[in-house]
Motif scaffolding. Structure first.
Motif, short mmCIF file in Angstrom:
data_model
loop_
_atom_site.label_atom_id
_atom_site.label_comp_id
_atom_site.label_asym_id
_atom_site.label_seq_id
_atom_site.Cartn_x
_atom_site.Cartn_y
_atom_site.Cartn_z
N GLY A 1 44.09 -16.63 50.50
CA GLY A 1 45.34 -17.24 50.92
C GLY A 1 46.25 -17.48 49.73
O GLY A 1 46.01 -16.97 48.63
N GLU A 2 47.28 -18.27 49.96
CA GLU A 2 48.20 -18.59 48.87
C GLU A 2 47.46 -19.33 47.75
O GLU A 2 46.44 -19.98 48.00
N PRO A 3 47.95 -19.24 46.51
CA PRO A 3 47.24 -19.84 45.38
C PRO A 3 47.09 -21.36 45.51
O PRO A 3 47.83 -22.02 46.24
N VAL A 4 46.13 -21.88 44.77
CA VAL A 4 45.91 -23.32 44.63
C VAL A 4 46.22 -23.72 43.19
O VAL A 4 45.74 -23.08 42.25
N LEU A 5 47.03 -24.76 43.03
CA LEU A 5 47.32 -25.34 41.71
C LEU A 5 46.63 -26.69 41.62
O LEU A 5 46.82 -27.56 42.47
N LEU A 6 45.81 -26.88 40.57
CA LEU A 6 45.07 -28.12 40.36
C LEU A 6 45.78 -28.96 39.31
O LEU A 6 46.03 -28.47 38.19
N VAL A 7 46.09 -30.21 39.64
CA VAL A 7 46.83 -31.11 38.75
C VAL A 7 45.95 -32.32 38.45
O VAL A 7 45.71 -33.16 39.32
N MET A 8 45.48 -32.40 37.23
CA MET A 8 44.50 -33.42 36.83
C MET A 8 45.18 -34.75 36.50
O MET A 8 46.39 -34.86 36.46
N GLY A 9 44.35 -35.77 36.26
CA GLY A 9 44.82 -37.11 35.99
C GLY A 9 45.17 -37.34 34.53
O GLY A 9 45.11 -36.45 33.69
N ALA A 10 45.54 -38.59 34.23
CA ALA A 10 46.02 -38.95 32.90
C ALA A 10 44.95 -38.75 31.84
O ALA A 10 43.78 -39.09 32.05
N GLY A 11 45.36 -38.20 30.71
CA GLY A 11 44.47 -38.05 29.57
C GLY A 11 43.38 -37.02 29.75
O GLY A 11 42.49 -36.92 28.90
N SER A 12 43.43 -36.24 30.82
CA SER A 12 42.33 -35.33 31.14
C SER A 12 42.80 -33.88 31.09
O SER A 12 43.84 -33.54 31.64
N SER A 13 42.00 -33.04 30.47
CA SER A 13 42.32 -31.63 30.40
C SER A 13 41.89 -30.92 31.69
O SER A 13 41.21 -31.50 32.54
N ALA A 14 42.28 -29.66 31.79
CA ALA A 14 41.94 -28.86 32.96
C ALA A 14 40.44 -28.75 33.17
O ALA A 14 39.98 -28.56 34.31
N LEU A 15 39.66 -28.85 32.11
CA LEU A 15 38.22 -28.65 32.23
C LEU A 15 37.51 -29.77 32.98
O LEU A 15 36.33 -29.65 33.32
N VAL A 16 38.22 -30.86 33.25
CA VAL A 16 37.62 -31.92 34.05
C VAL A 16 37.48 -31.48 35.51
O VAL A 16 36.68 -32.04 36.27
N TRP A 17 38.23 -30.44 35.92
CA TRP A 17 37.96 -29.82 37.21
C TRP A 17 36.66 -29.02 37.07
O TRP A 17 36.62 -28.05 36.33
N PRO A 18 35.60 -29.39 37.75
CA PRO A 18 34.31 -28.70 37.56
C PRO A 18 34.39 -27.22 37.91
O PRO A 18 35.03 -26.83 38.89
N ASP A 19 33.72 -26.40 37.12
CA ASP A 19 33.71 -24.96 37.39
C ASP A 19 33.16 -24.64 38.77
O ASP A 19 33.61 -23.69 39.42
N VAL A 20 32.18 -25.41 39.22
CA VAL A 20 31.59 -25.15 40.54
C VAL A 20 32.64 -25.39 41.63
O VAL A 20 32.74 -24.62 42.60
N GLU B 1 39.42 -37.36 19.35
CA GLU B 1 40.18 -38.60 19.49
C GLU B 1 40.65 -38.78 20.94
O GLU B 1 40.99 -37.82 21.63
N ALA B 2 40.66 -40.03 21.38
CA ALA B 2 41.08 -40.33 22.75
C ALA B 2 42.54 -39.96 22.96
O ALA B 2 43.37 -40.09 22.04
N VAL B 3 42.86 -39.50 24.16
CA VAL B 3 44.25 -39.19 24.51
C VAL B 3 44.90 -40.47 25.04
O VAL B 3 44.50 -40.98 26.09
N VAL B 4 45.89 -40.98 24.32
CA VAL B 4 46.55 -42.22 24.72
C VAL B 4 48.01 -42.01 25.08
O VAL B 4 48.68 -42.94 25.53
N ALA B 5 48.52 -40.80 24.91
CA ALA B 5 49.94 -40.54 25.15
C ALA B 5 50.35 -40.90 26.57
O ALA B 5 51.42 -41.49 26.80
N HIS B 6 49.52 -40.56 27.55
CA HIS B 6 49.90 -40.79 28.94
C HIS B 6 49.93 -42.27 29.28
O HIS B 6 50.64 -42.68 30.21
N ALA B 7 49.18 -43.08 28.56
CA ALA B 7 49.23 -44.52 28.77
C ALA B 7 50.50 -45.12 28.16
O ALA B 7 50.88 -46.25 28.52
N ARG B 8 51.14 -44.40 27.27
CA ARG B 8 52.33 -44.90 26.58
C ARG B 8 53.62 -44.31 27.11
O ARG B 8 54.71 -44.77 26.76
#
Length: 289
Positions: free
Chosen positions: A26-45, A202-209
């Motif tokens: 079907g049409e593509p899926v775009l995954l949008v993660m939460g604050a301070g988190s990279s794309a890899l937090v979406w599990p490969d499974v 280092e922790a990502v703090v930009a999104h908290a600021r």
């Protein structure tokens, strides 16, 4: 396939394009993660299960993963992160997608529902809350667990690699909640991969600021016409019930499903029910004529 996407002067986002594995995607899926988190937090499974039915795009927000980390030199607000999602779709020549947002990503997807409904085939939101209203109207809803707030207060404390890993594992333990078993080894492996991907610990703090001006648009949610699924995670310590129910009721075309035991973490026990819920939404939304 992965590539970099230019979204603003001197700002590039790392993105990954996962080809569909099924016969009639079907049409593509775009995954949008939460604050301070990279794309890899979406599990490969999870990604693989979605890719059985769709082309899947996931990407690193600004200041996460391999994307540009320059908040101090080029400050931005939350509305810029919402615009980034559209820029990613444009870069991959995707006119319309099923968009899935977790946590802060859920707020970003709500902004897309309001400003770019023509780009969304459907939306799925989970572990998030409704956009606030400018006048503060609406029910009084519970906020994050105090233990989680205390840990967030330590987010930008200096730590070496091992201490940072220990902090992140404790963070995931609290986010996971008590509804499903927490496997520290699972989340240590995740964070080791995230750190290797970004090349820094280092922790990502930009999104908290960052500036949150522009999100007080909750009064517009009843006008949403895009089919939207809200998934309730009953053990979520960041957005506990009834936040999900309020969000679903606020949306013009919102419906609510519940994944028993789920907290604010995509552990291995909730991957299959989460994928099934997303696919129920995405595979039952008609493509444009």
């Amino acid at each position: 396939m992965d590539r970099f996407v230019d979204v603003a002067p001197d700002v590039r986002l790392w993105a990954e394009d996962i080809a569909p594995t099924g016969p009639e995607p079907g049409e593509p899926v775009l995954l949008v993660m939460g604050a301070g988190s990279s794309a890899l937090v979406w599990p490969d499974v999870l990604v693989a299960q979605l890719a059985e039915h769709h082309r899947v795009i996931r990407y690193d927000h600004r200041d996460t993963g391999r994307s540009t980390a320059a908040f101090d030199e080029h400050p931005y607000g939350i509305t810029a992160l919402a615009a980034d999602a559209i820029a990613v779709l444009d870069a991959f020549d995707i006119p319309r997608a099923h968009v899935v947002g977790m946590s802060m990503g859920g707020y970003l997807v709500q902004l897309l529902l309001l400003d770019h409904p023509e780009r969304l085939a459907s939306a799925t939101l989970f572990c998030t809350g409704a956009l606030p209203t400018a006048d503060g109207s609406g029910p009084e809803l519970p906020g994050p667990d105090p233990a989680l707030l205390r840990l967030w207060g330590e987010m930008d404390d200096p730590r070496d690699l091992e201490s940072e890993l220990a902090w992140r594992i404790e963070h995931w333990r609290l986010l996971n909640g008590t509804g499903t078993a927490f496997d520290a080894a699972e989340f240590r492996a995740l964070e080791e991969r995230v750190i290797a991907h970004s090349g820094r610990h280092e922790a990502v703090v930009a999104h908290a600021r960052m500036d949150t001006d522009g999100i007080e648009r909750g009064s517009e949610l009843p006008g949403v016409t895009v089919p939207t699924l809200v998934i309730e995670a009953p053990e979520d310590p960041a957005y506990p019930p009834p936040n999900a129910g309020h969000l679903a009721r606020s949306l013009g075309r919102g419906r609510l499903v519940r994944i028993p035991g789920m907290g604010h973490a995509i552990n291995r026990t909730v991957i299959s029910p989460l994928a099934a819920a997303i696919l129920t939404q995405s595979t039952h939304t008609p493509a444009p004529a």
